[in-house]
Design a protein around this motif. Structure first.
Motif, short mmCIF file in Angstrom:
data_model
loop_
_atom_site.label_atom_id
_atom_site.label_comp_id
_atom_site.label_asym_id
_atom_site.label_seq_id
_atom_site.Cartn_x
_atom_site.Cartn_y
_atom_site.Cartn_z
N ARG A 54 0.86 -1.18 0.00
CA ARG A 54 0.00 0.00 0.00
C ARG A 54 0.89 1.23 0.00
O ARG A 54 1.71 1.42 0.91
CB ARG A 54 -0.90 0.00 1.23
CG ARG A 54 -1.83 1.20 1.30
CD ARG A 54 -2.73 1.07 2.53
NE ARG A 54 -3.55 2.22 2.71
CZ ARG A 54 -4.70 2.45 2.08
NH1 ARG A 54 -5.17 1.56 1.23
NH2 ARG A 54 -5.39 3.54 2.31
N VAL A 55 0.76 2.06 -1.02
CA VAL A 55 1.53 3.29 -1.16
C VAL A 55 0.59 4.46 -0.86
O VAL A 55 -0.40 4.64 -1.55
CB VAL A 55 2.13 3.43 -2.58
CG1 VAL A 55 2.97 4.69 -2.68
CG2 VAL A 55 2.93 2.19 -2.94
N PRO A 86 6.60 1.00 -10.02
CA PRO A 86 5.17 1.05 -10.30
C PRO A 86 4.76 2.05 -11.38
O PRO A 86 3.72 1.85 -12.00
CB PRO A 86 4.56 1.44 -8.95
CG PRO A 86 5.64 2.16 -8.24
CD PRO A 86 6.93 1.53 -8.71
N ALA A 87 5.55 3.11 -11.61
CA ALA A 87 5.17 4.16 -12.57
C ALA A 87 3.69 4.50 -12.36
O ALA A 87 2.88 4.41 -13.27
CB ALA A 87 5.45 3.72 -14.00
N LEU A 88 3.39 4.90 -11.16
CA LEU A 88 2.01 5.08 -10.72
C LEU A 88 1.80 6.50 -10.22
O LEU A 88 2.58 6.99 -9.39
CB LEU A 88 1.75 4.07 -9.59
CG LEU A 88 0.41 4.03 -8.93
CD1 LEU A 88 -0.64 3.52 -9.91
CD2 LEU A 88 0.48 3.09 -7.73
N VAL A 97 -2.34 0.42 -4.50
CA VAL A 97 -1.65 -0.83 -4.16
C VAL A 97 -0.81 -1.28 -5.36
O VAL A 97 -1.26 -1.21 -6.50
CB VAL A 97 -2.68 -1.93 -3.80
CG1 VAL A 97 -2.00 -3.25 -3.52
CG2 VAL A 97 -3.49 -1.49 -2.59
N VAL A 98 0.42 -1.74 -5.07
CA VAL A 98 1.30 -2.32 -6.09
C VAL A 98 1.74 -3.70 -5.61
O VAL A 98 1.80 -3.96 -4.41
CB VAL A 98 2.53 -1.43 -6.40
CG1 VAL A 98 2.11 -0.10 -6.99
CG2 VAL A 98 3.37 -1.22 -5.17
N SER A 99 2.05 -4.57 -6.56
CA SER A 99 2.46 -5.94 -6.23
C SER A 99 3.97 -6.09 -6.34
O SER A 99 4.61 -5.43 -7.16
CB SER A 99 1.80 -6.93 -7.19
OG SER A 99 0.42 -6.91 -7.01
N ALA A 100 4.50 -6.98 -5.53
CA ALA A 100 5.93 -7.32 -5.57
C ALA A 100 6.06 -8.78 -5.16
O ALA A 100 5.25 -9.30 -4.40
CB ALA A 100 6.72 -6.43 -4.62
N THR A 101 7.10 -9.42 -5.67
CA THR A 101 7.39 -10.80 -5.32
C THR A 101 8.75 -10.85 -4.64
O THR A 101 9.70 -10.22 -5.09
CB THR A 101 7.39 -11.70 -6.57
OG1 THR A 101 6.12 -11.57 -7.21
CG2 THR A 101 7.62 -13.15 -6.21
N VAL A 102 8.83 -11.61 -3.55
CA VAL A 102 10.07 -11.75 -2.79
C VAL A 102 10.39 -13.23 -2.67
O VAL A 102 9.51 -14.04 -2.37
CB VAL A 102 9.93 -11.13 -1.38
CG1 VAL A 102 11.15 -11.42 -0.54
CG2 VAL A 102 9.68 -9.64 -1.47
#
Length: 157
Positions: A54-55, A86-88, A97-102
């Motif tokens: 959450r940004v 995100p270029a948001l 909201v943006v997604s990321a994988t770790v």
């Protein structure tokens, strides 16, 4: 009679002055540091973690979010790095909201599994948010807890 006219004129002048004071110029542009937190963490079948970040834009103006880079800790264990572009654009006083994988470290994955049995998981994000409009870099740090989502195994909010 003259006094009544003067009183009316003074009241009208006062009303116009108050009205003019209310309508001042442009809204104030305030640039405040944004915040990034984990809204959801889901453990995938391959062991990687899918994060919903959450940004939040606390500024009064829209901001263009270009990159977010941070280290993630779970219960004090280094879980890995997050890097998203995100270029948001987020309007002032809003969030998205943006997604990321770790791919978490083994220690962090074990602590997540243990903490899930105990009820909640402490996490910390430390990094930097870069915006292009306005052109700035903001330090980002957030600590909180995630709890298991009922009915959704391996998912935490």
């Amino acid at each position: 009679m003259k006094l009544a006219i003067l009183v009316r004129a003074a009241l009208i002048l006062l009303a116009f002055s108050l009205l003019a004071a209310c309508g001042g110029g442009k809204p104030v542009r305030r640039i405040n540091p944004p915040a990034v937190s984990i809204q959801q963490l889901a453990v995938q079948a391959d062991g990687r973690w899918q994060l919903e970040l959450r940004v939040q834009n606390f500024s009064t103006v829209p901001m263009q979010f270009d990159t977010f880079e941070a280290g993630l800790e779970i219960e004090g264990a280094n879980a890995g790095s997050i890097y998203v572009r995100p270029a948001l654009e987020i309007p002032g006083q809003s969030a998205d909201v943006v997604s990321a994988t770790v791919s978490p470290s083994r220690e962090a994955a074990e602590r997540l599994a243990q903490s899930a049995r105990d009820g909640s998981i402490g996490y910390q994000l430390r990094g930097e948010v870069v915006t292009s409009e306005p052109n700035r870099k903001f330090p980002a740090s957030h600590a909180s807890r995630l709890s298991p989502v009922p009915g959704r195994p391996n998912t935490y909010r």
